[in-house]
Design a protein around this motif. Structure first.
Motif, PDB file in Angstrom:
ATOM      1  N   ASP A  54       0.840  -1.186   0.000  1.00  0.00           N
ATOM      2  CA  ASP A  54       0.000   0.000   0.000  1.00  0.00           C
ATOM      3  C   ASP A  54       0.880   1.243   0.000  1.00  0.00           C
ATOM      4  O   ASP A  54       1.840   1.337   0.770  1.00  0.00           O
ATOM      5  CB  ASP A  54      -0.903   0.017   1.242  1.00  0.00           C
ATOM      6  CG  ASP A  54      -1.993  -1.043   1.177  1.00  0.00           C
ATOM      7  OD1 ASP A  54      -2.314  -1.491   0.056  1.00  0.00           O
ATOM      8  OD2 ASP A  54      -2.522  -1.415   2.240  1.00  0.00           O
ATOM      9  N   GLY A  55       0.574   2.184  -0.878  1.00  0.00           N
ATOM     10  CA  GLY A  55       1.337   3.429  -0.920  1.00  0.00           C
ATOM     11  C   GLY A  55       2.562   3.376  -1.807  1.00  0.00           C
ATOM     12  O   GLY A  55       3.286   4.366  -1.903  1.00  0.00           O
ATOM     13  N   GLU A  90       1.054   8.125  -3.126  1.00  0.00           N
ATOM     14  CA  GLU A  90       1.962   6.999  -3.349  1.00  0.00           C
ATOM     15  C   GLU A  90       3.376   7.512  -3.591  1.00  0.00           C
ATOM     16  O   GLU A  90       3.579   8.685  -3.911  1.00  0.00           O
ATOM     17  CB  GLU A  90       1.529   6.173  -4.570  1.00  0.00           C
ATOM     18  CG  GLU A  90       0.368   5.249  -4.343  1.00  0.00           C
ATOM     19  CD  GLU A  90       0.121   4.348  -5.547  1.00  0.00           C
ATOM     20  OE1 GLU A  90      -0.190   3.164  -5.338  1.00  0.00           O
ATOM     21  OE2 GLU A  90       0.247   4.827  -6.693  1.00  0.00           O
ATOM     22  N   VAL A  91       4.322   6.604  -3.462  1.00  0.00           N
ATOM     23  CA  VAL A  91       5.702   6.870  -3.841  1.00  0.00           C
ATOM     24  C   VAL A  91       6.074   5.913  -4.965  1.00  0.00           C
ATOM     25  O   VAL A  91       5.628   4.764  -4.989  1.00  0.00           O
ATOM     26  CB  VAL A  91       6.658   6.714  -2.633  1.00  0.00           C
ATOM     27  CG1 VAL A  91       6.603   5.321  -2.036  1.00  0.00           C
ATOM     28  CG2 VAL A  91       8.091   7.063  -3.013  1.00  0.00           C
ATOM     29  N   GLY A 108       2.162   9.229   6.152  1.00  0.00           N
ATOM     30  CA  GLY A 108       1.723   8.408   5.030  1.00  0.00           C
ATOM     31  C   GLY A 108       2.858   7.580   4.462  1.00  0.00           C
ATOM     32  O   GLY A 108       2.682   6.399   4.124  1.00  0.00           O
ATOM     33  N   ILE A 109       4.034   8.190   4.368  1.00  0.00           N
ATOM     34  CA  ILE A 109       5.193   7.455   3.863  1.00  0.00           C
ATOM     35  C   ILE A 109       5.619   6.379   4.854  1.00  0.00           C
ATOM     36  O   ILE A 109       6.010   5.271   4.456  1.00  0.00           O
ATOM     37  CB  ILE A 109       6.345   8.431   3.562  1.00  0.00           C
ATOM     38  CG1 ILE A 109       5.928   9.393   2.445  1.00  0.00           C
ATOM     39  CG2 ILE A 109       7.605   7.673   3.147  1.00  0.00           C
ATOM     40  CD1 ILE A 109       6.912  10.510   2.203  1.00  0.00           C
ATOM     41  N   ASP A 119       4.622  -1.294   5.269  1.00  0.00           N
ATOM     42  CA  ASP A 119       4.062  -2.357   4.442  1.00  0.00           C
ATOM     43  C   ASP A 119       5.140  -2.967   3.548  1.00  0.00           C
ATOM     44  O   ASP A 119       5.219  -4.190   3.389  1.00  0.00           O
ATOM     45  CB  ASP A 119       2.913  -1.790   3.604  1.00  0.00           C
ATOM     46  CG  ASP A 119       1.925  -2.866   3.171  1.00  0.00           C
ATOM     47  OD1 ASP A 119       1.831  -3.902   3.854  1.00  0.00           O
ATOM     48  OD2 ASP A 119       1.253  -2.671   2.145  1.00  0.00           O
ATOM     49  N   ALA A 120       5.985  -2.104   2.962  1.00  0.00           N
ATOM     50  CA  ALA A 120       7.064  -2.603   2.113  1.00  0.00           C
ATOM     51  C   ALA A 120       8.065  -3.437   2.901  1.00  0.00           C
ATOM     52  O   ALA A 120       8.516  -4.498   2.443  1.00  0.00           O
ATOM     53  CB  ALA A 120       7.771  -1.433   1.428  1.00  0.00           C
TER      54      ALA A 120
END
Length: 264
Positions: free
Chosen positions: A65-66, A149-150, A115-116, A122-123
């Motif tokens: 996510d993101g 998102e990134v 947010g990041i 998650d990553a």
């Protein structure tokens, strides 16, 4: 092709048409491309890769996510000769954080950082260190900008291109990579904490490392030559710890998130 500069107008693998230049040159650059259904994607180009493109895809593929989804890694030949590789990611919604007026208000920067942090968490659970975050590739949306998102794979993709890309100008204005990554060490999750804290410094004050070029900043990061942070006092301790050259001195991602939560 004589009236436009390669690769504008070229079709990758029969289904992705390059339509807009974003930054850099084909040897190291980014472009917007359109699919047949009108969807727009972000294409990062390099000279040929030192690995098979299928292996590059497997190495950079992840779902979190993101984090923008990787669509494909494909070849593209120059009409006059020369082999290039194209990394195709979904184009995140919104606009890059570099289009915001800096310095950002403290709460806005803290919310973006949160947010990041969630995307990083998650990553990392997936077993993937992003390693290539920078403000140009962090996307935000709305009048009160929120993180969307990134798209982090460009830096890693450039690192595995063939030697002929080394002389190409770096397409980004500032480096945000941890010193252990610049030393080609094995990336750990602390490297992502470093990059996020560097962005927080830039968003709320100024780019944290000296130098007017990526090459100069590479030296500054390696030598630990930081600009004095003159942003909000409430953020100074987090940034100073997060940009520590010694990995063990940096806060964990959870600690960084908790600090930003208090400021948001």
């Amino acid at each position: 092709m004589s009236e436009v500069e390669f690769p504008i107008g070229r079709v990758i693998d029969g289904w992705i048409e390059v339509v807009e230049h974003v930054r850099g040159r084909p040897e190291r650059g980014q472009y917007i491309a359109a699919l047949r259904d009108g969807e727009r994607v972000l294409v990062t180009m390099s000279t040929r890769q030192t690995e098979e493109l299928g292996e590059v895809f497997q190495r950079l593929e992840m779902t979190a996510d993101g984090v923008a989804t990787l669509r494909d890694v494909l070849p593209l030949e120059h009409p006059l000769g020369g082999e290039y590789a194209c990394l195709v990611e979904e184009l995140p919604a919104g606009r890059p954080s570099t289009e915001l007026r800096w310095p950002l208000e403290l709460r806005t920067a803290a919310r973006l950082g949160l947010g990041i942090c969630d995307a990083l968490s998650d990553a990392h659970d997936y077993g993937w260190v992003l390693g290539g975050m920078r403000p140009e590739l962090v996307f935000v949306d709305g009048d009160q900008p929120a993180f969307t998102e990134v798209a982090p794979r460009a830096e890693i993709f450039f690192q595995t291109s063939s030697p002929s890309s080394v002389g190409a100008p770096h397409p980004f204005d500032h480096l945000y990579m941890a010193p252990e990554l610049l030393a080609l060490g094995k990336p750990g999750v602390d490297a992502d904490v470093f990059s996020l804290c560097a962005m927080l410094a830039a968003w709320t004050d100024a780019p944290p490392f000296e130098g007017d070029s990526a090459a100069a900043q590479l030296f500054a990061i390696t030598a630990g030559k930081r600009r004095t942070y003159r942003g909000p006092d409430q953020l100074r301790a987090l940034i100073d710890a997060g940009l520590a050259a010694v990995v063990a001195a940096r806060p964990g991602l959870g600690d960084l998130r908790a600090g930003l939560q208090r400021l948001a």
